[in-house]
Design an enzyme around this catalytic site. Structure first.
Site, PDB file in Angstrom:
ATOM      1  N   ASN A 135       0.828  -1.221   0.000  1.00 13.23           N
ATOM      2  CA  ASN A 135       0.000   0.000   0.000  1.00 13.23           C
ATOM      3  C   ASN A 135       0.863   1.273   0.000  1.00 13.23           C
ATOM      4  O   ASN A 135       0.366   2.365   0.249  1.00 13.23           O
ATOM      5  CB  ASN A 135      -0.949   0.000   1.206  1.00 13.23           C
ATOM      6  N   GLU A 142       1.825   4.261   7.595  1.00 15.07           N
ATOM      7  CA  GLU A 142       0.707   3.849   6.755  1.00 15.07           C
ATOM      8  C   GLU A 142       0.137   5.035   5.966  1.00 15.07           C
ATOM      9  O   GLU A 142       0.379   6.195   6.331  1.00 15.07           O
ATOM     10  CB  GLU A 142      -0.392   3.247   7.647  1.00 15.07           C
TER      11      GLU A 142
END
Ligand code: GLP
Length: 243
Positions: A135, A142
Site C-alpha cells: 500500500n 501507513e
C-alpha cells in the site's frame, strides 16, 4: 530519484550490497538505517558472504532499525529484534552496543521519543535501507500519516497485518501496533536505498515515482529526497511505463 532495474531479486541484493559495503569501507564508523521484511534478506546474505570472504568489518558501525512490533516480546521469533539478530547481527562482527531497535515494551511514548533523540545524538543516518509495503507504506508509516511524523506508536492497517500474516501462524497473532520511525526521521537520512521485488509491489512503485507526492502514498515523499536510489527487479518495475 535514481532507478536501477535488475534482472532478478538476487541481482537487487547484490546491487544494494555494493552501496552498503562501499560505505562501510569508506567510513568505518558509519550509521546504517536497517529494514526488516522479506525484501532485504538477500542483501543481508550478501553482507554476511562479503564479511566471511573479504572481512569487511562492522566493528565501528552503528545501526538503527526502522520499527518494532508492539505486544510481542523481543525474544519472540517474529520480533524484528530476533529477525535482525538471526539474519545479520549474529553473523557479522557488529558490537551489540551499537545496534538499535525501538523498544516496544514498557512506556511506549517515552521509548519512541528517546529513540528519535538517540538517532539525532548519533549524528543522523548515513544510509537508510527501505522496503515498501504493497500500500506504499515505508517502515510502518501507513497511508495518511503526516510527512512531519517522527518515531511514534502506530496502529497497523488491516492490509499490512494481512501482508505480514505470512510470518505468523494466523492473522490474529499479528500485532495491531508498532513503534516506527516517522517519515521525517527517514527523510533525514543522507542517502536512501529503497529495494522492491515482485509484482505485488509494482503498483506502489509506479505510484511513488509517477504519482503526486501525497500522504495517501507515504513512499511518494521520497520524490523530495535529494539522494534516493530505487533498486527494483523487473517484476516490481513492470508498471513503470504506464503513467
Ligand atoms: C513491513 C515493514 C516494512 C517493510 C514491509 C514490506 O511492514 N515494517 O519496513 O518494508 O513490511 O515487507 P516485505 O519486504 O516483506 O514485502
Amino acid at each position: 530519484m535514481k532507478i536501477i532495474v535488475c534482472k532478478s531479486k538476487e541481482e537487487v541484493a547484490k546491487e544494494a550490497a555494493k552501496f552498503v559495503i562501499d560505505l562501510v569501507k569508506e567510513k568505518n564508523d558509519c550509521i546504517l538505517g536497517l529494514a526488516t521484511g522479506s525484501t532485504p534478506l538477500g542483501l543481508y546474505n550478501e553482507l554476511i558472504n562479503d564479511y566471511n570472504e573479504n572481512g569487511t568489518s562492522y566493528k565501528n558501525v552503528t545501526t538503527f532499525n526502522l520499527d518494532e512490533y508492539v505486544g510481542i516480546d523481543p525474544s519472540h521469533e517474529q520480533s524484528y529484534h530476533t529477525y535482525m539478530q538471526s539474519n545479520l547481527f549474529d553473523k557479522i562482527d557488529i558490537k551489540q552496543d551499537n545496534v538499535n531497535l525501538p523498544n516496544a515494551v514498557g512506556d511506549l511514548e517515552a521509548n519512541a521519543k528517546e529513540y528519535e533523540t538517540r538517532i539525532k545524538e548519533a549524528g543522523g543516518i548515513d544510509l537508510q535501507i527501505l522496503g515498501i509495503g504493497s500500500n506504499g507504506h515505508i517502515a510502518f508509516n501507513e497511508p495518511g500519516e503526516d510527512f512531519e511524523s517522527v518515531t511514534r506508536v502506530i496502529e497497523l492497517m488491516e492490509s499490512t497485518r494481512n501482508d505480514n500474516s505470512i510470518f505468523f501462524e494466523s492473522l490474529d497473532e499479528v500485532p495491531t501496533h508498532a513503534i516506527s520511525m516517522g517519515i521525517k526521521s527517514i527523510m533525514g537520512a543522507s542517502k536512501i536505498l529503497l529495494l522492491a521485488t515482485g509484482e505485488g509491489k509494482a503498483d506502489a512503485i509506479n505510484k511513488m515515482i509517477n504519482g503526486e507526492v501525497d500522504e495517501s502514498l507515504p513512499a511518494s515523499v521520497l520524490q523530495r529526497h535529494n539522494d534516493t536510489i530505487l533498486i527494483l527487479d523487473e517484476d516490481a518495475a513492470r508498471k513503470l511505463d504506464c503513467k
